[in-house]
Design an enzyme around this catalytic site. Structure first.
Site, short mmCIF file in Angstrom:
data_model
loop_
_atom_site.label_atom_id
_atom_site.label_comp_id
_atom_site.label_asym_id
_atom_site.label_seq_id
_atom_site.Cartn_x
_atom_site.Cartn_y
_atom_site.Cartn_z
CB ILE A 17 7.61 36.90 40.37
CG1 ILE A 17 8.91 36.35 39.77
CG2 ILE A 17 7.75 38.38 40.70
CD1 ILE A 17 9.26 36.95 38.40
CD GLU B 250 1.15 36.08 42.74
OE1 GLU B 250 0.55 36.79 43.54
OE2 GLU B 250 1.77 36.54 41.77
CB VAL C 126 1.79 36.84 35.73
CG1 VAL C 126 2.78 37.81 35.10
CG2 VAL C 126 0.42 36.97 35.10
N GLY D 275 14.26 21.62 28.33
CA GLY D 275 12.87 21.43 28.73
C GLY D 275 12.17 22.72 29.16
CD GLU E 287 3.94 26.55 28.63
OE1 GLU E 287 2.90 26.46 27.97
OE2 GLU E 287 4.05 27.25 29.64
CG ASP F 169 3.63 32.34 27.99
OD1 ASP F 169 2.74 31.71 28.58
OD2 ASP F 169 4.63 32.82 28.56
CE LYS G 49 3.45 33.62 31.44
NZ LYS G 49 4.79 33.10 31.14
N1 HSE Z 1 6.40 28.83 29.00
C1 HSE Z 1 6.52 29.86 29.97
C2 HSE Z 1 7.85 30.55 29.81
C3 HSE Z 1 6.44 29.37 31.39
O1 HSE Z 1 8.70 30.13 29.03
O2 HSE Z 1 8.02 31.55 30.48
C4 HSE Z 1 5.05 29.22 31.87
O3 HSE Z 1 4.38 30.45 31.92
#
Ligand code: HSE
Length: 431
Positions: free
Chosen positions: A136, A129, A132, A187, A190, A201, A205
């Site tokens: 949520i 879970e 993604v 921060g 990543e 990323d 997802k």
């Molecule tokens: N690095 C991702 C983001 C968070 O900025 O949404 C972790 O999935």
């Protein structure tokens, strides 16, 4: 069954959040589920740095084998991220009869099919879970709550970092690089910001969401990916004037018997709900045939929201174990109406185009001549105020055009001596 033993691999930000929740809500959760969740071992390569959660020293190890080969550990939670050694650790854990919880979208997007198959073969489950949209509950919603539906499309704002940057550009007139600096200072980004800002990323997802909706595991290399690093403040401003916001959208969309899989900056109407999803929030807009159009919204990153989803998966697994249930991820039905992936060349949409051209007679005629030759029709044109050295931005909205034709046209246009910068083209989505 009174107690379940957990092994945690990865004692970073989210890992610490998981321990914090399990510690601080120990009796609350025990009362809710009737079983005690005990943290048996925590593995991390760094066992010395102090985390924001107190932990007994003897729980910590640098050796994952101590968790994987411990017959008393029932569930392994993997939160180290990345492909290696997460792939090997999860595979071995499944072979040793453990159920697995992970937030590792990069791993599942690239090796999910083989890991789900291995889990199936061993009669174990992998729950994911938190991979993604952090907290949520989108995976569970697609797998369970919407199980009777067929899906038409998913439009996701799936990367908090990119959304934070675009929101700052849109609301505070920040340049891309200033907004990125702020995201880093807070921060959000990543370790490697390119995974976030280059759309990778989001693509990870999207592969998982498309699998849950359409039962097809699309290879990452078959997803069209374009990030936000080329989006400029002037494009955000001109888009506003035209009634749009620019968002990094991850899109899985059925067009007849074809499936589009793409991640790119997109102009969406300011009136659409997705355009008001700001800051580090994520949103997933799902179009289904029975339940209609649904919007899932919330923080897309953060220690406790991601940890909330991890703990929920742990508890789901405990309920499965208690009830003797086996709910494998591999039994998702394929949408057999989808025959192939649509290549980006064949993709069609309206486009926003910004050309940087010399301000002199005949310029528009040359540009529109090339567009006309390739069958591309202009919906509107605005020439902006004078810039340096008589170079002016010309902003156009193009009627529905094939991507291949548009690219060919822009290639020819950018070779004209009146064009002084590479032309920007951003897809418009009606959503
Ligand atoms: N690095 C991702 C983001 C968070 O900025 O949404 C972790 O999935």
């Amino acid at each position: 069954m009174r107690k379940i033993n957990l092994g945690l691999i990865g004692f970073g930000n989210v890992g610490s959040g998981v321990i914090k929740i399990l510690r601080e809500r120990k009796s609350y959760l025990k009362d809710k589920i009737g079983i005690e969740i005990s943290i048996k071992k925590i593995c991390d390569k760094d066992t010395t740095t102090k985390r924001n959660v107190p932990i007994e020293k003897q729980l910590l190890t640098r050796n994952a084998d101590e968790l994987i080969y411990d017959p008393h550990i029932d569930i392994i939670v993997e939160l180290i991220g990345g492909i290696h050694p997460a792939l090997e650790l999860i595979s071995e854990a499944l072979k040793k009869g453990k159920n697995v919880v992970t937030a590792n979208k990069a791993l599942l997007a690239q090796h999910g099919q083989e890991l789900f198959a291995l889990a199936f073969e061993r009669g174990k489950n992998i729950y994911f879970e938190a991979s993604v949209g952090a907290g949520i509950p989108i995976v569970k919603a697609l797998r369970e709550s919407l199980i009777a539906n067929r899906f038409n499309s998913i439009f996701g704002i799936l990367n908090g970092t990119s959304n934070f940057i675009l929101s700052l550009m849109s609301r505070e007139n920040c340049s891309f690089s200033d907004a990125l600096k702020q995201a880093q200072a807070k921060g959000f980004a990543e370790k490697n910001p390119s995974l976030d800002i280059e759309g990778i990323d989001s693509a990870h997802k999207l592969v998982l969401l498309a699998y849950l909706c359409f039962g097809k595991f699309i290879k990452l290399e078959d997803v069209f990916i374009e990030g936000i690093s080329a989006v400029s403040l002037s494009d955000v401003t001109y888009a506003h004037e035209l009634g749009f916001e620019i968002k990094l959208l991850a899109i899985a969309k059925k067009e007849g018997s074809e499936l589009e899989m793409r991640v790119h900056p997109t102009l969406i109407p300011k009136t659409h709900l997705l355009s008001s999803v700001n800051a580090v929030n994520n949103a997933i807009y799902v179009s289904s045939d029975l339940a209609g159009n649904l919007l899932f919204f919330g923080p897309g990153a953060g220690q406790l929201c991601a940890a909330s989803a991890v703990v929920a998966d742990v508890i789901d697994l405990i309920q499965d174990i208690k009830a003797g249930l086996f709910r494998p991820t591999l039994n998702i039905m394929q949408d057999i109406s989808i025959k192939k992936l649509r290549s980006i060349d064949e993709f069609e949409s309206r486009y926003y185009i910004r050309l940087m051209a010399l301000d002199k007679p005949g310029v528009l005629a040359k540009i529109s001549g090339i567009l006309a030759k390739l069958g591309i029709s202009i919906a509107s044109v605005t020439q902006k105020e004078k810039h340096k050295a008589h170079i002016v931005p010309i902003v156009m909205i193009i009627h529905n055009a094939k991507e291949k034709n548009l690219r060919n046209a822009l290639h020819l246009i950018d070779r004209l001596d009146i064009i002084k910068e590479k032309t920007v083209a951003i897809r418009i989505e009606e959503v």
